[in-house]
Design an enzyme around this catalytic site. Sequence first.
Site, short mmCIF file in Angstrom:
data_model
loop_
_atom_site.label_atom_id
_atom_site.label_comp_id
_atom_site.label_asym_id
_atom_site.label_seq_id
_atom_site.Cartn_x
_atom_site.Cartn_y
_atom_site.Cartn_z
CG ASP A 69 3.51 58.43 22.43
OD1 ASP A 69 4.12 59.11 21.57
OD2 ASP A 69 2.41 58.75 22.89
CB VAL A 70 6.91 51.98 21.30
CG1 VAL A 70 5.59 51.34 21.66
CG2 VAL A 70 7.08 52.14 19.80
CE LYS B 284 8.07 60.00 11.61
NZ LYS B 284 7.90 59.35 12.92
CB SER C 224 0.65 63.13 11.70
OG SER C 224 0.65 61.95 12.48
CG ASP D 185 9.47 62.18 15.39
OD1 ASP D 185 9.42 62.81 16.47
OD2 ASP D 185 8.57 61.40 15.01
N GLY E 231 9.05 54.69 10.31
CA GLY E 231 7.64 54.69 9.94
C GLY E 231 6.84 55.67 10.77
CB CYS E 232 3.88 57.36 10.14
SG CYS E 232 2.84 58.65 10.76
N GLY E 233 3.93 55.35 13.25
CA GLY E 233 3.06 54.43 14.02
C GLY E 233 3.31 52.98 13.65
CG MET F 92 10.54 53.04 26.72
SD MET F 92 8.84 53.61 26.86
CE MET F 92 8.72 54.68 25.42
#
EC number: 6.3.3.3
Lengths: 243, 243
Positions: free
Chosen positions: B12-13, B37, B41, B54, B116-118, B180
């Site tokens: 969640d960044v 991507k 998940s 996404d 990426g994933c995380g 953000m």
Amino acid sequence: MKAAYIVGTDTDVGKTFICAGLCWALKEKGYNIGYFKPVLSGAKRRGKMLIPQDTEFVVNFAKIEGDIYRLTPFIFEKPASPHIAASDENIDINVYQIKQTFEDLSQNYEFVVIEGCGGLAVPLKEEKNQFYMQYQLIKEICNNVILVTTTKLGTINHTLLTVEFAKAYGLCLKGIIVNMYKNEPDEDKVINTIAKFTNIPILAKVDFINDFPSDVDENKFKNVFKKCFDDRAIMKIMGVFEC
Amino acid sequence: MKAAYIVGTDTDVGKTFICAGLCWALKEKGYNIGYFKPVLSGAKRRGKMLIPQDTEFVVNFAKIEGDIYRLTPFIFEKPASPHIAASDENIDINVYQIKQTFEDLSQNYEFVVIEGCGGLAVPLKEEKNQFYMQYQLIKEICNNVILVTTTKLGTINHTLLTVEFAKAYGLCLKGIIVNMYKNEPDEDKVINTIAKFTNIPILAKVDFINDFPSDVDENKFKNVFKKCFDDRAIMKIMGVFEC
């Protein structure tokens, strides 16, 4: 001198809750326990007083002796990285004073629980473009680290990053305590992954309490700590303190 | 083959938001951009279909060619670490297939943005007690990493941990994008601390949009991307892609 330095994989993983539980559970076993939180940012204001609320909670809950302002010598109102809060509030974090205070505490107690400020790679101060980091303080006063983590999404990454950082900087990361445990199958998969990848002992899994810190029901907390810091967990934890 | 692999300091960044912005801004400059991507998940269910939301967002927003199921070959419903979701949903993440798909994409586009994933230390699969980690996939398909971070409390620790992990595992972390961003003084102190400590270029600071992803106002997003991925940022970013 037997002590352990408690850090987290993130902010808000419940380091204070775990420190309070550790101090209380070890005192219940008859150990003579001290607590020390050298630096705290995001303190609460009560009238004119700035309250180190983490220290206040642990001292009250676990009936720890000591003046909260001595146990937490550097307190900042701004909820920011200590080096930013310190520079904004014109306070110099005196590392020598921290070491002295810890030295005194170590003489008076069998074991000292030290609560860190966030994670390993937190800058405590900045001087002439040089950072003094929390991991440096750890190596200078107590290179005996317990890592508090949770099982939420992203935790595996943060835990493995922290473990690798500890290895790279010569820190002795002796054990992991999983907080906010809901006893759900997926959580155990996360915990097993962390244990398999890191080979670091899981010292305890501490149950999730959804109304901490807003609603402090001491008996409910004590029941959780009695259950989660059982003899087996205490034995493992003492193993960390002993070395 | 020019590509960059985008990871985050945490879940969640806003990696997807940043990837969409990158693809759109680079296409606006006339570059021929692909997006990939490989693993997702926490996919959303729409009727019987599992939607890689996404991928869908980036493809729609930046008008990227390609079938979302080809651009994201491994999709899991469970919002968990991929190795846990994959084992629960009995799907084997075929690394060879990921490599082949990326190879094909690289032939068809000037630049490929890989999401990426995380974070770096995320397990993608587990086989006979061995983990295959995201950082291994990065090294095998595109060791050219851009890290997305924010300025929230705890970010300095997570960013420095990630940078040290990258160094320890031989990953080429070429640039950092701060997402953000609210243009507040303390944020710049956090960003300066990260830049000073890591010596890794800050490629862009992307404004905070409070209603992403719930309310997708494309024009508002495009204005932010136009402002934040300006010529100077694009030049720095292209520098990352070029090497």
